[in-house]
Motif scaffolding. Structure first.
Motif, PDB file in Angstrom:
ATOM      1  N   VAL A 219       8.066  22.754  35.157  1.00 13.05           N
ATOM      2  CA  VAL A 219       7.027  24.019  34.300  1.00 13.05           C
ATOM      3  C   VAL A 219       7.236  24.952  33.786  1.00 13.05           C
ATOM      4  O   VAL A 219       6.103  25.664  33.008  1.00 13.05           O
ATOM      5  CB  VAL A 219       7.171  24.385  35.841  1.00 13.05           C
ATOM      6  CG1 VAL A 219       5.965  25.812  36.018  1.00 13.05           C
ATOM      7  CG2 VAL A 219       6.823  23.931  37.445  1.00 13.05           C
ATOM      8  N   ARG A 220       8.577  25.439  33.248  1.00 12.63           N
ATOM      9  CA  ARG A 220       8.637  25.866  32.517  1.00 12.63           C
ATOM     10  C   ARG A 220       8.443  25.586  30.621  1.00 12.63           C
ATOM     11  O   ARG A 220       7.963  25.957  30.284  1.00 12.63           O
ATOM     12  CB  ARG A 220      10.720  26.882  32.179  1.00 12.63           C
ATOM     13  CG  ARG A 220      10.777  27.850  30.931  1.00 12.63           C
ATOM     14  CD  ARG A 220      12.819  28.162  31.800  1.00 12.63           C
ATOM     15  NE  ARG A 220      13.291  27.128  31.414  1.00 12.63           N
ATOM     16  CZ  ARG A 220      13.592  26.325  32.769  1.00 12.63           C
ATOM     17  NH1 ARG A 220      13.857  27.279  33.657  1.00 12.63           N
ATOM     18  NH2 ARG A 220      14.960  25.082  32.495  1.00 12.63           N
ATOM     19  N   GLU A 221       8.664  24.082  30.664  1.00 13.70           N
ATOM     20  CA  GLU A 221       9.028  23.605  29.486  1.00 13.70           C
ATOM     21  C   GLU A 221       7.281  23.626  29.783  1.00 13.70           C
ATOM     22  O   GLU A 221       6.379  23.688  28.119  1.00 13.70           O
ATOM     23  CB  GLU A 221       9.382  22.479  29.790  1.00 13.70           C
ATOM     24  CG  GLU A 221      10.867  22.273  29.823  1.00 13.70           C
ATOM     25  CD  GLU A 221      11.613  20.788  29.829  1.00 13.70           C
ATOM     26  OE1 GLU A 221      10.654  20.059  29.375  1.00 13.70           O
ATOM     27  OE2 GLU A 221      13.173  20.472  28.782  1.00 13.70           O
ATOM     28  N   ALA A 222       6.395  23.062  30.519  1.00 14.25           N
ATOM     29  CA  ALA A 222       4.931  23.422  30.201  1.00 14.25           C
ATOM     30  C   ALA A 222       4.372  24.471  29.665  1.00 14.25           C
ATOM     31  O   ALA A 222       3.665  24.552  28.864  1.00 14.25           O
ATOM     32  CB  ALA A 222       4.380  22.746  31.801  1.00 14.25           C
ATOM     33  N   THR A 223       4.682  25.799  30.209  1.00  9.26           N
ATOM     34  CA  THR A 223       4.025  26.850  30.079  1.00  9.26           C
ATOM     35  C   THR A 223       4.255  27.717  28.783  1.00  9.26           C
ATOM     36  O   THR A 223       3.489  27.745  28.019  1.00  9.26           O
ATOM     37  CB  THR A 223       5.015  28.136  30.939  1.00  9.26           C
ATOM     38  OG1 THR A 223       5.132  28.161  32.187  1.00  9.26           O
ATOM     39  CG2 THR A 223       4.756  29.303  30.690  1.00  9.26           C
ATOM     40  N   GLU A 224       5.823  26.959  27.965  1.00 10.89           N
ATOM     41  CA  GLU A 224       6.229  27.217  27.117  1.00 10.89           C
ATOM     42  C   GLU A 224       5.405  26.427  25.163  1.00 10.89           C
ATOM     43  O   GLU A 224       4.708  26.612  24.712  1.00 10.89           O
ATOM     44  CB  GLU A 224       7.358  27.034  26.259  1.00 10.89           C
ATOM     45  CG  GLU A 224       8.651  27.830  27.407  1.00 10.89           C
ATOM     46  CD  GLU A 224       9.817  27.537  26.559  1.00 10.89           C
ATOM     47  OE1 GLU A 224      10.469  26.636  26.341  1.00 10.89           O
ATOM     48  OE2 GLU A 224      11.079  28.165  27.326  1.00 10.89           O
ATOM     49  N   GLU A 225       5.247  24.827  26.851  1.00  7.79           N
ATOM     50  CA  GLU A 225       4.352  23.962  25.262  1.00  7.79           C
ATOM     51  C   GLU A 225       3.108  24.151  25.697  1.00  7.79           C
ATOM     52  O   GLU A 225       2.119  24.378  24.693  1.00  7.79           O
ATOM     53  CB  GLU A 225       4.382  22.526  26.114  1.00  7.79           C
ATOM     54  CG  GLU A 225       3.818  21.659  25.300  1.00  7.79           C
ATOM     55  CD  GLU A 225       3.734  20.220  25.549  1.00  7.79           C
ATOM     56  OE1 GLU A 225       3.231  19.270  25.582  1.00  7.79           O
ATOM     57  OE2 GLU A 225       4.680  19.866  26.727  1.00  7.79           O
ATOM     58  N   ALA A 226       2.207  25.535  26.399  1.00  4.62           N
ATOM     59  CA  ALA A 226       0.595  25.375  27.139  1.00  4.62           C
ATOM     60  C   ALA A 226       0.580  26.493  25.646  1.00  4.62           C
ATOM     61  O   ALA A 226      -0.546  26.884  25.046  1.00  4.62           O
ATOM     62  CB  ALA A 226       0.599  26.436  28.451  1.00  4.62           C
ATOM     63  N   ALA A 227       1.853  27.956  25.471  1.00  5.54           N
ATOM     64  CA  ALA A 227       2.063  28.791  25.445  1.00  5.54           C
ATOM     65  C   ALA A 227       1.480  28.360  23.209  1.00  5.54           C
ATOM     66  O   ALA A 227       0.693  28.848  22.935  1.00  5.54           O
ATOM     67  CB  ALA A 227       3.487  29.519  25.338  1.00  5.54           C
ATOM     68  N   ALA A 228       2.441  27.179  23.139  1.00 10.47           N
ATOM     69  CA  ALA A 228       2.335  26.564  21.891  1.00 10.47           C
ATOM     70  C   ALA A 228       1.178  26.238  21.397  1.00 10.47           C
ATOM     71  O   ALA A 228       0.223  26.683  20.514  1.00 10.47           O
ATOM     72  CB  ALA A 228       3.691  25.898  21.225  1.00 10.47           C
TER      73      ALA A 228
END
Length: 368
Positions: A219-228
């Protein structure tokens, strides 16, 4: 063949190997098949003996018929056709010789017939005795085989019952052992399942904790990837807007250039069309003037012709008047008044059209 010889060929007391459930079934079946084959062979021998006895009886009857025929012939030959007193000495001698020969032939035929009959009766008696002996031997053999077959069946049935009882006892023993083994296996299974259940619960707890940690990490990686991705999309959107604005300006400039070029080309085409129209008007005016002048000349010629014709008509009327006066007619003819030809107005050439300035034909282009 005597009964003892048949027993040597087909032994009755054949021993069988002992198997798990009695005698060997294969050996018993082979022995029974062999006995059936022997019975069939004896029945075939019996049928052959009966057929042979019938053939001998038919031959005996045929020999008896031949003997009767020969006896009749001898009797016919032995009868003299006439009496001895009425024949000559030579014929009497020949007749006596024939009678002697016929008697000799009859004696030989009777002796041979008796011999054949005696031989046939002896053969028939021997065959009958042989047939009766074979029947008695076959009957005894059949009884012995039936007794042996019953004994084999009884032994097999007793052996089968013993084997069945033994198998039942063995089955009960195996059932008891299986029940004990099943109880032990169930206890071991319960113990093993309890241990495995505990181990499985521990493994499930560890897997659940690991799954939660992995889910949080994803979830954390997905959030960071979504922000990017959002930042990248914003940059791409900004660049796209700039590109759209640049292309819009270029399109407006290109449209203005094309509009100015179109206006210039339209003015040039209007000027060319105006010059062409003025040229065609001038040519049409000149052509019209030429045609008007030609028409006026033709009208003048027609007027001259009409005047000449009028003079000729006037002269002709004068001649007619004089002729009437000479001929003494009553009233003189009325003179024809002179025609006064009217001269039409001379056509004037059409004025040339005024030329329009080129600058006023088209409007000036307006800039943006």
């Amino acid at each position: 063949m005597s009964l003892g010889e048949e027993r040597e060929l087909v032994p009755l007391g054949a021993g069988f190997d002992l198997a798990k459930r009695g005698y060997d079934r294969h050996q018993v079946d082979e022995h029974l098949e062999r006995l059936d084959g022997d019975l069939k062979m004896l029945a075939a021998d019996r049928d052959a003996a009966i057929s042979q006895a019938g053939d001998l009886a038919r031959q005996l009857e045929q020999a008896r018929g031949e003997i009767d025929n020969l006896r009749g012939q001898v009797e016919r030959l032995g009868q003299p056709p006439t009496t001895v007193e009425g024949l000559s000495e030579r014929l009497q001698r020949m007749l006596r010789l024939a009678q002697d020969e016929a008697a000799d032939t009859r004696a030989r035929a009777e002796a041979e017939a008796g011999h054949i009959r005696a031989k046939a009766e002896a053969d028939a008696s021997a065959m009958r005795a042989r047939y009766e002996q074979l029947l008695s031997e076959l009957d005894a053999r059949r009884k012995e085989m039936e007794a042996e077959h019953r004994k084999v069946l009884e032994d097999a049935r007793a052996e089968a019952e013993a084997i069945t009882q033994k198998a039942k006892e063995e089955r009960d023993r195996l059932d008891a052992e299986a029940e004990q083994h099943r109880t032990k296996v169930e206890e071991d299974f319960e113990i093993a399942m309890a241990a495995r259940r505990t181990e499985a619960m521990r493994v499930l707890a560890e897997q659940e904790a690991a799954s939660k940690a992995e889910a949080e990490r994803r979830v954390r990686e997905a959030t960071e990837e979504a922000a990017a991705i959002r930042a990248k999309v914003a940059e791409e959107e900004k660049a796209a807007n700039a590109e759209i604005e640049r292309r819009r300006r270029e399109s407006l400039e290109d449209a203005n250039r094309r509009k100015q070029a179109s206006i210039t080309e339209a003015n040039a085409r209007v000027a060319e069309a105006t010059d062409e129209a003025q040229r065609r008007v001038r040519e049409a005016t000149e052509e019209a003037n030429k045609r008007i002048n030609a028409a006026a000349d033709r009208v003048e010629a027609l007027r001259s012709l009409r005047a000449g014709i009028a003079e000729q008509v006037k002269a002709a009327r004068a001649v007619l008047h004089e002729a009437s006066a000479v001929l003494g007619d009553g009233a003189p003819a009325e003179p024809v008044p002179d025609e006064q030809p009217t001269r039409p107005a001379t056509p004037r050439p059409a004025p040339a059209p005024k030329s329009t300035p080129r600058d006023g034909a088209a409007s000036k282009p307006t800039g943006e």
